[in-house]
Design an enzyme around this catalytic site. Structure first.
Site, PDB file in Angstrom:
ATOM      1  CB  SER A  75      31.394 -13.019  65.767  1.00 48.93           C
ATOM      2  OG  SER A  75      31.194 -13.776  66.930  1.00 48.93           O
TER       3      SER A  75
HETATM    4  N1  SAH Z   1      32.905 -17.928  68.102  1.00 49.62           N
HETATM    5  C1  SAH Z   1      31.696 -18.300  67.412  1.00 49.62           C
HETATM    6  C2  SAH Z   1      30.556 -17.393  67.823  1.00 49.62           C
HETATM    7  C3  SAH Z   1      29.408 -18.211  68.239  1.00 49.62           C
HETATM    8  S1  SAH Z   1      28.095 -17.390  69.080  1.00 49.62           S
HETATM    9  C4  SAH Z   1      31.897 -18.326  65.906  1.00 49.62           C
HETATM   10  O1  SAH Z   1      32.979 -17.946  65.423  1.00 49.62           O
HETATM   11  O2  SAH Z   1      30.993 -18.775  65.196  1.00 49.62           O
HETATM   12  C5  SAH Z   1      28.413 -17.839  70.759  1.00 49.62           C
HETATM   13  C6  SAH Z   1      28.504 -19.306  71.056  1.00 49.62           C
HETATM   14  O3  SAH Z   1      28.739 -19.423  72.457  1.00 49.62           O
HETATM   15  C7  SAH Z   1      27.235 -20.113  70.767  1.00 49.62           C
HETATM   16  O4  SAH Z   1      27.540 -21.202  69.956  1.00 49.62           O
HETATM   17  C8  SAH Z   1      26.784 -20.560  72.142  1.00 49.62           C
HETATM   18  O5  SAH Z   1      26.166 -21.840  72.166  1.00 49.62           O
HETATM   19  C9  SAH Z   1      28.081 -20.576  72.921  1.00 49.62           C
HETATM   20  N2  SAH Z   1      27.950 -20.516  74.363  1.00 49.62           N
HETATM   21  C10 SAH Z   1      27.090 -19.772  75.110  1.00 49.62           C
HETATM   22  N3  SAH Z   1      27.276 -20.009  76.419  1.00 49.62           N
HETATM   23  C11 SAH Z   1      28.291 -20.920  76.507  1.00 49.62           C
HETATM   24  C12 SAH Z   1      28.933 -21.574  77.594  1.00 49.62           C
HETATM   25  N4  SAH Z   1      28.603 -21.352  78.874  1.00 49.62           N
HETATM   26  N5  SAH Z   1      29.930 -22.454  77.310  1.00 49.62           N
HETATM   27  C13 SAH Z   1      30.292 -22.708  76.028  1.00 49.62           C
HETATM   28  N6  SAH Z   1      29.706 -22.127  74.965  1.00 49.62           N
HETATM   29  C14 SAH Z   1      28.721 -21.240  75.205  1.00 49.62           C
END
Ligand code: SAH
Length: 225
Positions: A75
């Protein structure tokens, strides 16, 4: 000194990840309305360049989302800061994050001294994030699962942060909030999401407010290796 020589240290990468470059990002976040010094300090401290591929490290202190593989993104720092500020407003101890991704948001929460639990559905991303936590000496509890069910065995949580967007707030997650707790999540369709802050009062009633327009990758169902 030639232009080439002056540019060299930055081109080597060390200049682009230096304390000065991190301080510049923090100043920018301050200008963009982030006021909580604890949050600004955590952003200054956590080495975001270690949460992206080496090839992108020189861009790690720009206020922008960056690709982390598997179609996912780390993010934007402003969004991380804003969500973290929102969560800190309830003075939490125990926090659940859904969507570990690179592990950066979880690391920012851990740097603030919080007990962090995080869930990721993509096994490969979680493996890499765990290595980062270990090498930074961060004790973060993590699980490979579909985060839409939360982490009931470890709940309730003082705060829950969802870092992927869903069309609506997920009831299973608000159910795992402790009284007085807060849930922060992007809600809406792909092109127009709103960062929503839900509060659970001491008597269990829920109230919510919109904090900012945001863009997140979608919250998907199921797990993959
Ligand atoms: N907080 C992260 C942002 C990652 S983007 C950071 O600091 O890098 C969002 C993430 O959510 C992705 O890795 C994606 O695989 C995950 N995601 C999407 N749907 C999900 C679900 N149902 N359960 C767990 N993770 C999920």
């Amino acid at each position: 000194m030639s232009l080439r020589m002056r540019l060299q240290p930055e081109a080597l990468g060390t200049g682009m990840t230096s304390q000065r470059v991190r301080d510049r990002l923090v100043e920018r976040l301050r200008e963009e309305g982030i006021r909580d010094e604890r949050v600004l300090n955590a952003i200054r401290t956590v080495p975001r360049h270690l949460f992206v591929d080496e090839a992108l490290a020189t861009r790690a202190y720009e206020d922008t989302a960056l690709p982390i593989g598997h179609g996912q993104t780390i993010s934007q720092p402003w969004v991380v800061a804003r969500m973290t500020e929102a969560v800190l407003s309830v003075a939490p101890e125990k926090v659940l994050e859904i969507g570990t991704g690179s592990g950066y948001q979880a690391a920012v929460l851990a740097a603030l001294g919080l007990e962090v639990h995080t869930v990721e559905r993509i096994g490969e991303l979680l493996r890499v994030a765990r290595k980062r936590f270990r090498s930074l000496g961060m004790n973060i509890r993590s699980k490979h699962d579909d985060g839409r069910i939360g982490w009931p065995e470890n709940g309730p949580f003082d705060a829950i942060m969802v870092t992927a967007a869903a069309p609506a707030l997920v009831d299973a997650l608000s159910a795992q909030l402790a009284p007085g707790g807060t849930l922060v999540a992007p809600v809406g369709a792909a092109a127009s999401q709103s960062l929503v802050m839900l509060r659970k009062q001491a008597d269990g009633t829920l109230s919510q407010q919109a904090l900012a327009p945001v863009v997140f990758v979608p919250l998907l169902s199921g797990m993959i290796d």
